[in-house]
Design an enzyme around this catalytic site. Structure first.
Site, PDB file in Angstrom:
ATOM      1  N   SER A  95      -0.709 -28.554   0.769  1.00  0.00           N
ATOM      2  CA  SER A  95      -1.723 -29.174  -0.074  1.00  0.00           C
ATOM      3  C   SER A  95      -3.038 -29.285   0.702  1.00  0.00           C
ATOM      4  CB  SER A  95      -1.233 -30.535  -0.590  1.00  0.00           C
ATOM      5  OG  SER A  95      -2.072 -31.019  -1.619  1.00  0.00           O
ATOM      6  N   GLU A 188      -1.174 -21.775  -5.032  1.00  0.00           N
ATOM      7  CA  GLU A 188      -0.496 -22.738  -5.906  1.00  0.00           C
ATOM      8  C   GLU A 188      -1.486 -23.846  -6.208  1.00  0.00           C
ATOM      9  OE1 GLU A 188       0.443 -26.119  -5.203  1.00  0.00           O
ATOM     10  OE2 GLU A 188      -0.493 -26.107  -3.230  1.00  0.00           O
ATOM     11  N   HIS A 258       3.715 -27.887  -5.286  1.00  0.00           N
ATOM     12  CA  HIS A 258       3.859 -29.340  -5.197  1.00  0.00           C
ATOM     13  C   HIS A 258       5.183 -29.849  -5.749  1.00  0.00           C
ATOM     14  CE1 HIS A 258      -0.362 -29.355  -4.117  1.00  0.00           C
ATOM     15  NE2 HIS A 258      -0.350 -30.651  -3.989  1.00  0.00           N
TER      16      HIS A 258
END
Length: 291
Positions: A95, A188, A258
């Site tokens: 992330s 992503e 995630h």
């Protein structure tokens, strides 16, 4: 264990993750509750110092991030890249940690491991931990054989680079972005409406990134809901608009992002992408673990 971005939202979950990590590894902590500054785990100077301390210590084999959130981008101008080049260390996280993975690769030739942060370790099962440990211990697995869906067929080899789309696009045009030429790009994202993902893909296209890479692998996208009173495109349509006619292999559906369970990915090592109508896979070609 450092916190270069945000602090844990739930200290009990953090402690559970820390306990689970200690059942596998010797863990030293470089963050404690009480240093928080708003949405940051600590002031920029303290988070930078913790990273430098971990890099400087020759006994430290990996730096595992407490969580993502936000804050890594703020650290990039303050990091000692000369120090980083003298002691490459495996950096673990995902992330917001995408900013550090790509910057350390670009400025210090580090490899990284896009994998679970500390706050997740109390929740994850063998489906997530086993691939992580395989990569962390030097294996070179084949990824996505049962999950990848072809969008454009072909084969390509190059360094595997990428991570979170929202963070990655913030590096484009800065001194901390890697050279995308010939790379395999993996992306992503979460909680972004289709028009926002469209905007970020357009940014990558206009900046030349999507023309420079040799292949694309799309992980898990869980889009946020667009306003109900406005027209929209589906995420599948947005992806098709940008990727279905590429002259290189493109695959979707990699269980990376995630959502749990998910695979971990090596960052900055050579990999081979093979995309065919009946089978597709991503083969890691080099260990992320330094000799």
């Amino acid at each position: 264990m450092v916190a270069p971005a945000s602090a844990p939202r739930d200290l009990d979950r953090y402690q559970a993750g820390l306990a689970q990590l200690r059942s596998h590894y010797e863990v030293r902590t470089a963050w404690t509750s009480g240093q928080e500054r708003g949405y940051l785990a600590a002031p920029d100077s303290a988070r930078t110092a913790a990273l430098h301390e971990a890099i400087r210590d020759a006994d430290i084999r990996a730096i595992i991030c407490v969580r993502g959130g936000y804050g890594c981008l703020r650290l990039l101008p303050h990091l000692d890249w000369t120090l980083a080049r003298t002691h490459p260390t495996l950096l673990v996280g995902y992330s917001d940690v995408t900013a550090l993975h790509l910057a350390f690769y670009a400025r210090a030739e580090w490899t990284g491991l896009s994998g679970p942060v500390v706050t997740e370790w109390g929740d994850i099962d063998a489906e997530t931990t086993e691939p992580f440990r395989a990569l962390a211990e030097g294996e070179t697995p084949t990824l996505g054989s049962n999950a990848l869906s072809p969008l454009c067929s072909g084969t390509a080899t190059g360094p595997l680079l990428g991570g979170n789309l929202s963070v990655l696009t913030r590096l484009v045009g800065t001194p901390y972005a890697p050279d995308w030429e010939g790379a395999l790009l993996v992306l992503e994202d979460v909680a972004e409406a289709p028009y926002r993902i469209d905007r970020m893909f357009a940014h990558l296209q206009h900046a030349g990134v999507l023309d420079a890479v040799s292949g694309v692998i799309l992980g898990t996208f869980r889009p946020g809901e667009p306003p109900t009173d406005r027209p929209t495109l589906s995420l599948d349509t947005v992806i098709s608009d940008y990727f279905e006619d590429r002259p290189y292999p493109v695959a979707t559906g990699l269980p990376y992002g995630h959502l749990l369970p998910r695979c971990s990915l090596p960052i900055g090592v050579p990999a081979a992408l093979n995309v065919e109508e009946d089978t597709s896979h991503l083969q890691v070609l080099q260990s992320i673990v330094a000799e």
